[in-house]
Design a protein around this motif. Structure first.
Motif, PDB file in Angstrom:
ATOM      1  N   GLU A   1      -3.058 -53.834 -78.628  1.00 54.45           N
ATOM      2  CA  GLU A   1      -2.527 -55.340 -78.495  1.00 54.45           C
ATOM      3  C   GLU A   1      -1.535 -55.246 -77.176  1.00 54.45           C
ATOM      4  OE1 GLU A   1      -3.477 -57.833 -80.043  1.00 54.45           O
ATOM      5  OE2 GLU A   1      -4.615 -57.057 -81.542  1.00 54.45           O
TER       6      GLU A   1
ATOM      7  N   THR B   1      -0.097 -57.151 -75.364  1.00 53.70           N
ATOM      8  CA  THR B   1       0.889 -58.084 -75.352  1.00 53.70           C
ATOM      9  C   THR B   1       2.308 -57.928 -76.356  1.00 53.70           C
ATOM     10  OG1 THR B   1      -0.011 -59.704 -77.203  1.00 53.70           O
ATOM     11  CG2 THR B   1      -0.345 -60.109 -74.780  1.00 53.70           C
TER      12      THR B   1
ATOM     13  N   GLY C   1       4.221 -61.135 -73.279  1.00 47.94           N
ATOM     14  CA  GLY C   1       3.778 -61.865 -74.643  1.00 47.94           C
ATOM     15  C   GLY C   1       4.949 -62.777 -75.204  1.00 47.94           C
TER      16      GLY C   1
ATOM     17  N   ILE D   1       1.058 -62.294 -81.533  1.00 44.09           N
ATOM     18  CA  ILE D   1      -0.044 -62.782 -82.005  1.00 44.09           C
ATOM     19  C   ILE D   1      -1.156 -62.028 -81.441  1.00 44.09           C
ATOM     20  CG2 ILE D   1      -1.519 -64.909 -81.967  1.00 44.09           C
ATOM     21  CD1 ILE D   1       0.918 -66.838 -81.166  1.00 44.09           C
ATOM     22  N   LYS D   2      -1.915 -61.632 -82.422  1.00 38.54           N
ATOM     23  CA  LYS D   2      -2.647 -60.586 -82.331  1.00 38.54           C
ATOM     24  C   LYS D   2      -3.931 -61.343 -81.328  1.00 38.54           C
ATOM     25  CE  LYS D   2      -2.674 -57.252 -85.997  1.00 38.54           C
ATOM     26  NZ  LYS D   2      -3.457 -56.637 -87.048  1.00 38.54           N
TER      27      LYS D   2
ATOM     28  N   SER E   1      -3.648 -61.807 -78.145  1.00 38.45           N
ATOM     29  CA  SER E   1      -3.235 -62.729 -76.854  1.00 38.45           C
ATOM     30  C   SER E   1      -3.733 -62.210 -75.616  1.00 38.45           C
ATOM     31  CB  SER E   1      -1.584 -62.864 -76.916  1.00 38.45           C
ATOM     32  OG  SER E   1      -1.151 -63.246 -78.049  1.00 38.45           O
TER      33      SER E   1
ATOM     34  N   TYR F   1      -3.557 -60.696 -72.394  1.00 43.18           N
ATOM     35  CA  TYR F   1      -2.576 -59.649 -71.635  1.00 43.18           C
ATOM     36  C   TYR F   1      -2.259 -60.239 -70.016  1.00 43.18           C
ATOM     37  CZ  TYR F   1      -0.668 -55.298 -69.845  1.00 43.18           C
ATOM     38  OH  TYR F   1       0.372 -54.249 -69.361  1.00 43.18           O
TER      39      TYR F   1
END
Length: 834
Positions: free
Chosen positions: A399, A401, A520, A525-526, A528, A530
């Protein structure tokens, strides 16, 4: 920590004409008549309220909050906190657990929602800028109409001292938890570790672990802490070899995520039952964690609180018999959902947490516990022993962000939790695109340092900036926190602010500067998108000062005249300045710099000196243990004791006459432009107990060649030094699997004996079991550092019949008032000594 900014204020906060006044300033207006104020200590008060009807949950209006810069810490998920920034009540989210205000740019007001009896408190704002507090028991049968001490209010001139002093006041007044100063810290926090989670997730296996440890050792960085995270159930006890110093395993607070199976014959003695899950309305206003979906539908197999102590004792005793040294206990916050019928969430948490803490310290004979998913005040204000807990949501390598948010959240959360536990900033990948960003942050965190690399996927240049050759780390003294001028600025989304984190070492300070912008948003929030890559985009500028190290006077000494040597770790530059002088730093996206701030001491009228430390480590100054001087008429000799080896640096306004190590002159480089003295320190390292600062009686020396090492071992092994015979041999990398003798397996008829009285030694253990057959070996396990019994041992009988007879006769029997736990010990290779 202390400061001359702390001034006693005799006028206590209170309500006057509907306005809540602190130090003559209006903090809240339109305060309702049902609000009560109870003085506590040194200008602090509790704020409470009265209701017209009885309920297990109340929401009270405290008044209107406007035009004060604020930072708050709130739970955006049931398990985790993040910061929020603003200027009025409407900016304060539900489930806020700490609120810090800057009032009239003169002083700070701290508002802490705490626990009061069986009720837990949180803060929240309204669109009308009203500040509210919510109390709830979590049990419909636990109700009240009035609450006296749910909200604590205090003020001060120094925000860090204000928070620290407030937690100490609450510790003394409430008596339900301990400040971190009054806890035994776990042994693992000063050593480099490897966690298996992101390396394998649930697919962990013995060969993978073995491969990982060997790869670390080949790179010269053997972990001293191995944490086998979720998935260990698939391999224990088939893999028990421990080439590291400590082995921890994972389990959930209720046993597993969904608790235990009530129908299980093994579990029935703990009287489990399916308990419905009830979410607090405050939690439902934020991110509802997907891990709750299944248990929300099916409930949790909850062990009877009166039996939870027995469960933990049995569970941990089994783990100890397999060679486990400690535990990481996850999903702790789930207890707040299960309080109905058990006196509420606070009561249930305290029963479980107290049992867990006692079981860990009694079984493992040390406070080897990492708490996780536990960032609610139910835990924080109930923990009397637990001294390490995760500070943030997981490091999520996939992830992009989340990376800067992780660092920023850990730093801000440490403002509060750092006064109660050692914040654990979680693992990271050493070969990740953001590895330097995370590595530098961990160096400042004051917490453990551990990675979760996949076997063979390592950046040892990053790791070696954190870890010494013996596996120890240069851990700073306190929890790393934002500098004072960063407290009310959003370092992630305002587009202009850098994040600065400060800490202290024994003789210096350290400041890390991070560009967290454009990566981010809060909350994370998964999935998102980059934003820019590291180092891209327009740099963001900020101001740095030696005075950003808030308590520098604490380590400066009497011969400090206000000037500092400031060394930039990543750029390698050194500058000198007064404490209040400022300089500009510009950093591109996801870039950072770490500054060691060393007070320049005056050793004579014309000699100024400041030790920097190991120049190639992120926290250079953490290597400096002590400094002393000898002044003679013709010269001044400055002695510096350090940990580790490598390039040692110091500032001197004059070129030294010589630099020596162990009375032997060494070559050095002196730069007359910036005053940097550089000398290569070979690996002479005496190992000290961090808490007592006493030598642990052993050390490591790095020679320049294998031939010299063999010659030194031959010369000095058995040498008499002050009445003690030295043991000198060639050290091998731990866990390397190189030049190690074959594993010797224990004999088959081996018994684990637990819950032994402290006075039982090897001879008595042999005598006890000798009454039931021939004893081949009886051994009590002792603590490596204290020499005290750890309360368990192993006995090898000569036959299976005698083994079974001994277990049948002794398991559960009382010995000196303690009920013995005796069972078959799993077959395992002998553990190499630490």
């Amino acid at each position: 920590m202390g400061s001359n900014e702390d001034i006693m204020i005799s006028v206590k906060p209170g309500v006057k004409g509907g306005t809540f006044m602190v130090r003559g300033a209006a903090v809240l207006t339109n305060v309702p008549a049902n609000i009560t104020v109870t003085p506590v200590n040194d200008g602090s008060v509790f704020v409470g309220a009265n209701a017209t009807s009885s309920s297990s949950r109340h929401v009270f209006n405290l008044g209107t909050l406007q035009e004060h810069r604020l930072v708050c810490l709130f739970r955006f998920k049931i398990w985790w906190m993040i910061p929020c920034f603003g200027t009025s009540g409407g900016d304060i989210p539900a489930e806020t657990q700490m609120l810090l205000l800057e009032v009239e740019n003169k002083f700070y007001v701290l508002i802490l929602p705490v626990l009061d009896g069986q009720f837990r408190t949180s803060l929240q704002g309204t669109p009308d800028n009203e500040l509210e507090f919510c109390i709830e028991s979590g049990d419909p049968d636990v109700q009240t109409t009035k609450i006296k001490e749910p909200v604590f209010v205090n003020s001060g001139n120094n925000p860090f001292n204000l928070i620290r002093n407030s937690i100490k006041i609450l510790e003394k007044h409430k008596g339900t938890f301990k400040h971190i100063d009054n806890k035994q810290k776990p042994e693992h926090i000063d050593w480099f570790g490897w966690n298996t989670w992101d390396a394998f997730y649930c697919n962990v296996d013995p060969e993978g672990i073995k491969d990982g440890l060997e790869n670390f050792s080949k790179g010269g960085c053997p972990p001293k802490l191995l944490t086998i995270d979720e998935g260990w159930q698939n391999i224990f006890p088939s893999y028990e070899e421990n080439p590291t110093g400590y082995v921890y395993i994972w389990h959930a607070m209720a046993g597993y995520w969904g608790g235990v199976l009530p129908e299980s014959e093994v579990m029935k003695k703990y009287n489990p039952k399916i308990q419905p899950v009830v979410q607090s309305p405050g939690n439902l206003t934020h991110v509802v964690c997907s891990t709750l979906d299944n248990i929300q539908e099916k409930g949790i197999g909850l062990i009877d609180p009166s039996k939870i102590r027995d469960f933990y004792n049995d569970f941990h005793s089994y783990q100890a018999s397999c060679g486990v040294d400690g535990v990481k206990v996850d999903v702790q916050g789930v207890l707040e959902l299960l309080g109905a019928g058990y006196g509420g969430r606070v009561s249930l948490t305290r029963q479980y947490l107290g049992a867990l803490e006692d079981s860990v310290t009694e079984t493992f004979k040390s406070n080897n516990l990492i708490c996780s998913m536990s960032l609610n005040t139910d835990f924080l204000y109930s923990t009397k022993k637990a001294a390490a807990a995760r500070a943030t949501e997981d490091f999520m390598p996939n992830e992009p962000t989340f990376q800067t948010l992780h660092v920023a959240a850990a730093a801000f959360n440490s403002l509060l939790i750092g006064e109660i536990i050692v914040p654990d900033w979680d693992m990271f990948y050493s070969d990740h695109i953001t590895a330097e960003f995370h590595g530098a942050a961990r160096a400042l965190s004051g917490s453990a340092v551990y990675v979760s690399d996949k076997p063979g996927s390592h950046d040892f240049d990053i790791i070696k900036k954190l870890v010494l050759p013996d596996g120890s780390i240069l851990r700073a003294r306190y929890a790393g926190r934002p500098t004072r001028d960063c407290l009310f600025n959003d370092p992630v989304t305002d587009g202009k602010s850098l994040l600065k984190i400060w800490n202290l070492n024994k003789l210096s300070g350290v400041i890390g500067v991070f560009n967290c912008q454009r990566a981010g948003i809060w909350p994370p929030i998964k999935g998102s998108i980059y934003m820019p890559a590291p180092g891209s985009g327009t740099p963001i500028s900020g101001i740095v000062s030696a005075g950003d190290v808030d308590a520098l006077e604490e380590v400066a000494g009497e011969n400090w005249r206000g000037h500092c040597a400031v060394y930039a770790c990543l750029s390698g530059s050194l500058k000198t300045m007064s404490k209040d002088a400022k300089f500009q730093v510009a950093l591109e996206h996801l870039k950072c710099e770490v500054f060691t701030v060393s007070p320049i001491r005056a050793f004579s009228e014309d000699l100024r000196f400041a030790p920097i430390g190991l120049l190639d480590m992120y926290n250079s100054g953490g290597a400096v243990e002590a400094m002393d001087s000898e002044n003679k008429s013709s010269e001044c000799k400055i002695k510096v004791r350090i940990r580790g080896c490598g390039r040692f640096g110091a500032y001197s306004n004059k070129k030294p006459k010589c630099c020596s190590m162990n009375e032997k002159d060494e070559e050095f480089i002196y730069n007359p432009i910036d005053g940097l003295v550089t000398v290569k320190v070979e690996g002479l390292q005496v190992i000290y107990n961090r808490d007592t600062e006493q030598s642990r009686g052993f050390g490591f020396i790095t020679m320049s060649s294998a031939e010299e090492a063999e010659k030194a071992a031959e010369t000095f092994n058995g040498y008499d030094l002050n009445g003690r015979l030295l043991t000198v041999n060639k050290a091998s990398p731990r866990g390397s699997g190189i030049d190690q003798s074959p594993h010797v397996y224990e004999q088959a008829f081996r018994v684990y004996a637990g819950n032994l009285p402290w006075g039982v030694g090897n001879a008595r253990l042999e005598q006890i079991f000798g009454e039931h057959g021939k004893v081949l070996e009886a051994r009590v396990v002792y603590d490596r550092e204290t020499g005290r019994s750890r309360g368990f041992g192993f006995v090898t009988m000569s036959s299976e019949t005698e083994l079974n007879d001994a277990i049948a006769a002794l398991d559960g029997q009382s010995l000196d008032g303690r009920a013995l736990r005796v069972n078959v010990a799993e077959q395992k290779p002998r553990r190499s000594p630490f």
